[in-house]
Motif scaffolding. Structure first.
Motif, PDB file in Angstrom:
ATOM      1  N   ARG A 185      13.563   9.143  21.941  1.00 56.92           N
ATOM      2  CA  ARG A 185      12.904   7.874  21.632  1.00 56.92           C
ATOM      3  C   ARG A 185      13.502   7.213  20.385  1.00 56.92           C
ATOM      4  N   TYR A 186      13.958   8.054  19.452  1.00 52.92           N
ATOM      5  CA  TYR A 186      14.538   7.533  18.198  1.00 52.92           C
ATOM      6  C   TYR A 186      15.950   8.082  18.031  1.00 52.92           C
ATOM      7  N   TYR A 223       4.793  23.226  12.528  1.00 55.01           N
ATOM      8  CA  TYR A 223       5.875  22.434  13.120  1.00 55.01           C
ATOM      9  C   TYR A 223       5.910  21.017  12.553  1.00 55.01           C
ATOM     10  N   TYR A 224       4.742  20.369  12.498  1.00 57.49           N
ATOM     11  CA  TYR A 224       4.741  18.972  12.052  1.00 57.49           C
ATOM     12  C   TYR A 224       4.806  18.835  10.534  1.00 57.49           C
ATOM     13  N   GLU A 265      11.728  13.474  15.138  1.00 55.91           N
ATOM     14  CA  GLU A 265      11.438  13.405  16.571  1.00 55.91           C
ATOM     15  C   GLU A 265      10.413  12.317  16.891  1.00 55.91           C
ATOM     16  N   ILE A 266       9.399  12.172  16.020  1.00 58.52           N
ATOM     17  CA  ILE A 266       8.326  11.217  16.336  1.00 58.52           C
ATOM     18  C   ILE A 266       8.521   9.857  15.656  1.00 58.52           C
ATOM     19  N   GLY A 267       9.621   9.704  14.932  1.00 57.80           N
ATOM     20  CA  GLY A 267       9.878   8.411  14.303  1.00 57.80           C
ATOM     21  C   GLY A 267       9.019   8.121  13.094  1.00 57.80           C
ATOM     22  N   PHE A 268       8.541   9.173  12.451  1.00 54.30           N
ATOM     23  CA  PHE A 268       7.750   9.019  11.217  1.00 54.30           C
ATOM     24  C   PHE A 268       8.693   8.668  10.065  1.00 54.30           C
ATOM     25  N   GLY A 269       8.218   7.821   9.151  1.00 53.48           N
ATOM     26  CA  GLY A 269       9.062   7.427   8.029  1.00 53.48           C
ATOM     27  C   GLY A 269       9.374   8.564   7.077  1.00 53.48           C
ATOM     28  N   GLY A 270       8.493   9.562   7.033  1.00 50.43           N
ATOM     29  CA  GLY A 270       8.717  10.698   6.138  1.00 50.43           C
ATOM     30  C   GLY A 270       8.381  10.334   4.702  1.00 50.43           C
ATOM     31  N   GLU A 275      13.258   2.612   8.153  1.00 52.62           N
ATOM     32  CA  GLU A 275      12.396   3.287   9.126  1.00 52.62           C
ATOM     33  C   GLU A 275      13.143   3.497  10.436  1.00 52.62           C
ATOM     34  N   ALA A 276      12.603   4.397  11.259  1.00 54.85           N
ATOM     35  CA  ALA A 276      13.227   4.724  12.539  1.00 54.85           C
ATOM     36  C   ALA A 276      13.198   3.534  13.484  1.00 54.85           C
ATOM     37  N   ALA A 277      14.300   3.330  14.183  1.00 57.10           N
ATOM     38  CA  ALA A 277      14.352   2.292  15.217  1.00 57.10           C
ATOM     39  C   ALA A 277      14.085   2.943  16.566  1.00 57.10           C
ATOM     40  N   GLU A 278      13.183   2.346  17.327  1.00 52.39           N
ATOM     41  CA  GLU A 278      12.816   2.915  18.621  1.00 52.39           C
ATOM     42  C   GLU A 278      13.708   2.351  19.718  1.00 52.39           C
TER      43      GLU A 278
END
Lengths: 548, 215
Positions: free
Chosen positions: B4-5, B162-163, B171-176, B195-198
């Motif tokens: 997805r990302y 894990y998270y 994996e989930i596109g979190f900004g962190g 940020e992650a691009a979907e």
């Protein structure tokens, strides 16, 4: 010198941490243990920290003890949920009843500054009628406080915390405008707004204790979104960054990593000070007055554990009510998926709110009310909801979590009823200090369940109206702790009077969320701080009349 | 399953204004965890725990540095870092895990004649589902409520490990991590350049290019 806040006290040797600077210090007045201070305060959160500041400013000598570390957020706080669990009270507590509570992260802090170090900053006033819930609304108990007096204390706290909020708040009697402008609403909040507008109810930017413009040494909020794991920029107006620096300046002493285990009394029954554990051994601080402000589990735990031959059921407990009427708040939610990207991790987690069902009584089949707010769960907590509450694991969990940026939800803070069976007691198990571990028993009553059902059905409509799909209910979450030492007008049916003074022992006071007779449908921190401000004024007035 | 990302990597931001010193120290330590290290679980228990983690939070086989989930659970047990509450029906955390791992292996052995980690994925999942649904019979569980353990302990400890790892955040596109820079673009369908691009259908290459520039 070692500077490990978790293991070595920082507030010693005549100074305390300067929370606004890396490695910084501010001077701190100190008292000898045999020096009977005017007030020894147990706990430095919304109740104890606020009171320590006000009493010191009124000229009383104050030693405030906290079991937790004294953080400097700029150097100590990581952007990491796992690491920041260090802010929570994670000592063992046994939970039981029909609805065992989840404690720790969501409702219990172990830091100087208490839970406000990791609270979500939602700063709301009670609905005026709640202070007379029994006589005006027909449930719970009346408070011995008048809402008009509380209105002025709310204003004092809102100004101290420079609450960011709207110019006009849609509910309740007139109030001054909020000191700082409202924050921009994120996508998660806009979903709440769209739902509310579609259903024809009011909504508002949430009044929040994080600044929207510079304030002293606090920079404006940068919308990092990690408020509930501790603000690492000091935009958050917690007790740690507001009341306590003032308290130190006014001459209060704060002792970090100081776990109070017992309150002692003399033959006349008056308390004489607190026995506490610090730097590897038990110590005793003499005091003319003791204030217990440990929140709704540690407060009754300490009072019960201080039982003696004179007070076999614990201190301040002639009513038998210490530990009883524990009230959490309903924290149920509806969640769904939006086609649009939400990215709810950005910004404070609850930027939009509606208090419609706090102020509307028609159409309810239950007593009490609820607010609901937009949500921004971070991955670790959020995956826990998906797994433990929704039962997802393996591929379904991974796939669901991959849609994180499209998840959206609405969550209530709802009023639960006081019930004597919901309570804190002591077990035979011992903790690391050798103190009895508390047991916390909780069961929802029928009214609680009807409130939950109403809120879930209503929020589902709101979320659907905003265009969410695949909506599901999170049915069993709770938040906040209140009650266990309620205030009242009658020593038979309450533990403290309106001034937070215990009925049984005139120099023993309780000043935190424990004193709430009912809990309302809003987050409690603003009310706890307002009560602390009022208590300080009452103590000052009593002292002036020689009545302490 | 398509990413997805695509190409998004939270760790690319390590030296950006999104990470403060404390965050770098904490995450560096997490990235250095040896996936085979176990100080609490015994050598006998270890393969069972690892097999559980692989089923609860499966990771792509080609992931360069997978999250060391079992080692993180072990660390939690080793430090005995609890969550602040214990359901009265469950024993203390460490004891609960030990008893449950023994019971799971006993259950596997009695049903299939092999230990849990020796079973194929489908049988492992069947067994985990049986625990989740309360359908276990082995007396090895004793008075340990298997369903409750699964929900409150096993899922909680494994999933939260894990998270807590950057591999899962990417994996989930979190900004962190996001301090001190925070975020600027708050509305629907808006992303900051860090940020992650979907990847939407047809835009996979564009998302990959944008994710390469995240920093």
């Amino acid at each position: 010198m070692s500077d490990d806040a978790e293991h070595t006290p920082r507030a010693i040797d005549g100074h305390a941490p300067d929370v606004f600077h890396h490695g910084g210090w501010v001077p701190m007045r100190q008292h000898g243990e045999d020096d009977a201070v005017d007030f020894a305060i147990v706990g430095t959160g919304a109740g104890g920290g606020t009171l320590a500041c006000k009493l010191a400013e009124y000229g009383f000598s104050v030693v405030a003890l906290d079991a937790g570390p004294y953080w400097r957020p700029l150097e100590d706080f990581a952007s990491d949920e796992h690491h920041q669990a260090k802010l929570y009270w994670t000592d063992e507590r046994i939970v039981g009843g029909d609805n065992p509570l989840q404690l720790g992260a969501n409702n219990s802090g172990k830091s100087v500054g208490g839970s406000t170090v990791h609270f979500a900053m939602v700063s709301l006033r009670f609905r005026p009628e709640w202070f007379k819930a029994r006589s005006k609304l027909g449930y719970g108990a009346d408070w011995p406080l008048d809402w008009r007096e509380m209105w002025s204390y709310y204003a004092e706290v809102e100004n101290t915390l420079k609450i960011s909020g709207p110019v006009n708040y849609p509910w309740g009697p007139k109030r001054p405008r909020y000191p700082y402008r409202a924050h921009e609403i994120n996508a998660a909040g806009l979903v709440l707004a769209e739902g509310a507008e579609a259903l024809g109810i009011a909504w508002s930017p949430t009044p929040l204790a994080t600044v929207s413009a510079p304030r002293g040494q606090s920079p404006p909020c940068v919308y990092r979104g990690m408020c509930v794991i501790g603000c690492s920029t000091n935009a958050k107006q917690s007790v740690l960054t507001t009341w306590l620096p003032r308290a130190l300046k006014a001459g209060a002493e704060i002792r970090d990593l100081a776990m109070v285990g017992r309150i002692e009394h003399d033959k006349s029954g008056r308390v004489t000070g607190v026995r506490y554990h610090r730097q590897g051994r038990w110590r005793f601080q003499r005091a003319k007055n003791v204030v217990v402000a440990g929140y709704s589990i540690e407060t009754p735990r300490l009072l019960l554990n201080s039982a003696s031959s004179r007070y076999p059921d614990g201190l301040a407990n002639s009513s038998g009510l210490v530990g009883k009427n524990l009230m959490v708040q309903a924290n149920q939610a509806v969640w769904g998926i939006m086609e649009r990207e939400i990215r709810a991790y950005k910004g404070p987690p609850s930027l939009a709110i509606t208090e419609h069902w706090n102020y509307t009584d028609a159409g309810k089949d239950f007593f009490g009310g609820y607010a609901y707010m937009s949500q921004g769960p971070l991955p670790l907590v959020w995956s826990g909801v998906q797994a433990s509450k929704r039962g997802l694991w393996g591929r379904p969990l991974i796939d669901e979590m991959e849609r994180y940026n499209h998840h959206v939800g609405l969550k209530i803070v709802g009023e639960f009823m006081p019930q004597e069976r919901n309570r804190v007691t002591l077990t035979d198990e011992r903790d690391q200090y050798g103190l009895p571990i508390p047991r916390v028993t909780y069961s929802y009553c029928d009214n609680d369940k009807r409130l939950i059902a109403h809120s879930l059905a209503f929020m589902r409509q709101a979320l659907e109206a905003a265009g969410a799909t695949e909506i599901w209910d999170e049915t069993d979450d709770t938040c906040h702790l209140n009650g266990t030492a309620r205030m009242g007008d009658d020593p038979q049916t309450s533990v403290v009077n309106a001034d937070c003074r215990s009925w049984d022992i005139p120099n023993l006071w309780i000043c935190d969320g424990s004193v709430f007779p009912t809990v309302g449908g809003v987050n409690p921190s603003l009310t706890i701080q307002a009560i602390a401000c009022r208590t300080a004024d009452r103590i000052k007035a009593r002292a002036a009349h020689g009545e302490l | 399953m398509p990413d997805r990302y695509p190409g998004y990597e939270v760790l690319q931001k390590r030296n950006s204004p999104s990470w403060n010193d404390k965050t770098r120290a904490v995450i560096d330590q997490r990235m250095a965890i040896d996936p085979n290290h176990h100080a609490f679980f015994t050598d006998a228990e270890w393969p069972t725990l690892r097999a559980i983690c692989e089923r609860i939070v499966p990771q792509p086989p080609d992931r360069a540095q997978p999250a060391p989930v079992a080692a993180m659970v072990d660390e939690k047990m080793h430090k005995n870092s609890g969550d602040g509450y214990r359901d009265a029906r469950l024993p203390p955390m460490r004891e609960a895990w030990r008893r449950a791992l023994a019971a799971l292996d006993a259950e596997a052995t009695s049903r299939y004649g092999r230990r849990f980690h020796e079973l194929g994925a489908l049988l492992q999942d069947d067994l985990l589902k049986a625990i989740q649904n309360g359908g276990v019979a082995q007396k090895a569980w004793g008075d340990l409520p298997a369903k409750l353990f699964f929900e409150k302990r096993l899922l909680h400890d494994v999933v939260s490990s894990y998270y807590a790892h950057p591999a899962a955040w990417s994996e989930i596109g979190f900004g962190g991590p996001a301090s001190p820079r925070g975020y600027v673009r708050m509305s629907f369908d808006r992303r900051d350049p860090w940020e992650a691009a979907e990847a939407r259908p047809g835009s996979e290459a564009k998302a990959r290019a944008e994710n390469a520039r995240v920093g």
